[in-house]
Scaffold this motif. Structure first.
Motif, short mmCIF file in Angstrom:
data_model
loop_
_atom_site.label_atom_id
_atom_site.label_comp_id
_atom_site.label_asym_id
_atom_site.label_seq_id
_atom_site.Cartn_x
_atom_site.Cartn_y
_atom_site.Cartn_z
N PRO A 166 0.83 -1.21 0.00
CA PRO A 166 0.00 0.00 0.00
C PRO A 166 0.86 1.26 0.00
O PRO A 166 1.94 1.30 0.60
N GLN A 184 -2.61 -10.19 1.29
CA GLN A 184 -2.86 -8.87 0.72
C GLN A 184 -3.95 -8.14 1.51
O GLN A 184 -3.86 -6.94 1.76
N ASP A 206 -3.57 -4.47 3.43
CA ASP A 206 -4.50 -3.37 3.22
C ASP A 206 -5.18 -2.96 4.52
O ASP A 206 -5.40 -1.77 4.77
N LYS A 212 -4.83 0.68 6.33
CA LYS A 212 -6.03 1.45 6.68
C LYS A 212 -5.99 1.92 8.13
O LYS A 212 -6.44 3.03 8.46
#
Length: 359
Positions: free
Chosen positions: A153, A310, A314, A318
Motif C-alpha cells: 500500500p 494482501q 491493506d 487502513k
C-alpha cells in the motif's frame, strides 16, 4: 559435475549466508533465474529478521540445508516483469513473504490457502521446481512468480511494513479464521515480541480488549502506553494470574520457547480459544482436563494464503499499523542474531539491504 550456487542460474546475486550450525553469517555469491514470462524481478530494499531465521541458521529444527540465505519478510522495487505479468510494472513497491510457489491445483490452493499446499515452496531453504535451492531476502535481488508477489500500500512504510509479511499475517490469519474479531471480546496476547506486538495492534484495530501476558514486568509500561494494550498480566505472579482466571475469550500464544499451556488455558472462559503460532523446538503438553472441563479449544495457524496476506496488508495500511523496528545493516546480522536469541529487540530487526554494503 554439479554447478556452484554462483553459476547454476543466469542472474548473479549476492547475500549473506550461514554455512554451518554456528549460524554465523558472511557474504555469499549465488545466482537467480532469469525473469520468466510470469516472473517479477525485485530489487530488495528491506528484509525483516524473523525468529525462524535464527532457528534455521542454527539448524535448531534439524531441516537446514547449508549454505542458507534466510529472509521471508522482503520489500523492494520491481525492476523487471515477464511478458505475462499484468499485476505489476517496473517501479512498483512490492513484498514477498514466506512462500514463492505452490502447486495451484490442490484443494488448499483452490481455496486460496497456498500456505497449506503439500507442495509449497518456501522462500528459502527449499527446493524449487527446477531442482535448485531457494535463497531468501538477505540478498540484493529475488525473482518470484507474480502470483506470490504482494502489492505494498502507498501509505505503508517499507521498512516497518516488511515484518507484516510474516509476523503480521501469522497473527491476522488465526484471528480471522477462529472468529477472534468480535468487538468488545477479550484477547490475551502471550509473549510481547515480534509477533506479539503486532497482535496487540491488530487486536485493537478489530475493537478487542487486549491484555498482554508476559514473564517480563518491565514491558508493562510500553505495552499499554505505546502499543495500546488495555491491560498487562505478569504470568509469573500467581496472585494476578489467579485473579484473571476465566476472563479471556481468546489467547494468541506467540511464545517460541518451550512453555506450559495449562496457565494460559486457565485464563480462558468457557468456549475460549487458545491459538498457538510460536514454534518451540520441542512438543508442548496439552492438559486435556483443562480443555474438556470448559469446552475450550487449542488450535494452530501458519501464516496465510496470498489473498489473505494482501487483505492483511491493506487492513494494516487502513489502520496505520506497522511493526516497531530497529534497522540494521547487513554486516550487523551476526550481532542482531545474538541479540534476537536473548530477546533483546523492540520488536523486530529489519535489514536495510538497499543501504548496505553486501561484500
Amino acid at each position: 559435475m554439479a554447478k556452484s550456487p554462483e553459476t547454476e542460474q543466469p542472474q548473479k546475486a549476492i547475500g549473506w549466508a550461514a554455512r554451518d550450525n554456528t549460524g554465523t553469517f558472511s557474504p555469499f555469491h549465488f545466482s537467480r533465474r532469469e525473469t520468466g514470462a510470469d516472473d517479477v524481478t525485485i530489487k530488495i530494499l528491506f528484509c525483516g529478521i524473523c525468529h525462524s531465521d535464527l532457528h534455521c541458521a542454527r539448524n535448531e529444527w534439524g531441516v537446514t540445508n547449508y549454505p542458507i540465505v534466510p529472509g521471508h519478510e522482503i520489500v523492494g522495487t520491481v525492476t523487471k516483469v515477464g511478458n505475462n505479468v499484468s499485476k505489476f510494472k517496473e517501479g512498483d513497491k512490492v513484498g514477498v513473504g514466506v512462500l514463492v510457489a505452490s502447486c495451484q491445483k490442490c484443494e488448499s490452493c483452490q481455496q486460496g490457502l497456498e500456505n497449506y499446499c503439500p507442495n509449497m515452496i518456501l522462500t528459502y531453504n527449499s527446493i524449487d521446481r527446477d531442482g535448485t535451492k531457494t535463497y531468501g531476502g538477505y540478498s540484493d535481488l529475488i525473482v518470484v512468480d507474480q502470483h506470490y508477489v504482494l502489492r505494498f500500500p502507498d501509505n505503508m512504510p517499507l521498512d516497518a511494513g516488511a515484518p507484516l509479511l510474516c509476523a503480521g499475517i501469522t497473527v491476522y490469519s488465526p484471528m480471522k479464521y477462529y472468529g477472534m474479531t468480535e468487538p468488545g471480546k477479550h484477547l490475551g496476547v502471550a509473549g510481547l515480541g515480534g509477533l506479539g506486538h503486532v497482535a496487540v495492534k491488530i487486536g485493537k484495530a478489530f475493537g478487542l480488549k487486549v491484555t498482554v501476558i508476559s514473564t517480563s514486568p518491565k514491558k508493562e509500561s510500553e505495552a499499554i502506553s505505546k502499543l495500546g494494550a488495555d491491560a498487562f498480566l505478569v504470568s509469573s505472579d500467581p496472585a494476578k494470574v489467579k485473579a484473571a482466571m476465566g476472563t479471556m475469550d481468546y489467547i494468541i500464544d506467540t511464545v517460541s520457547a518451550v512453555h506450559s499451556l495449562a496457565p494460559l488455558l486457565g485464563l480462558l472462559k468457557v468456549n475460549g480459544k487458545l491459538v498457538t503460532v510460536g514454534l518451540p523446538e520441542k512438543p508442548l503438553e496439552v492438559p486435556i482436563f483443562a480443555l474438556v472441563g470448559a469446552r475450550r479449544l487449542v488450535g494452530g495457524s501458519n501464516v496465510g494464503g496470498m489473498k489473505e496476506t494482501q487483505e492483511m496488508l491493506d487492513f494494516c495500511a487502513k489502520h496505520n499499523i506497522a511493526a516497531d523496528i530497529e534497522l540494521v545493516r547487513m554486516d550487523q546480522i551476526n550481532t542482531a542474531m545474538e541479540r534476537l536469541a536473548k530477546s533483546d529487540v523492540k520488536y523486530r530487526f529489519v535489514i536495510d539491504v538497499g543501504n548496505s554494503k553486501l561484500q
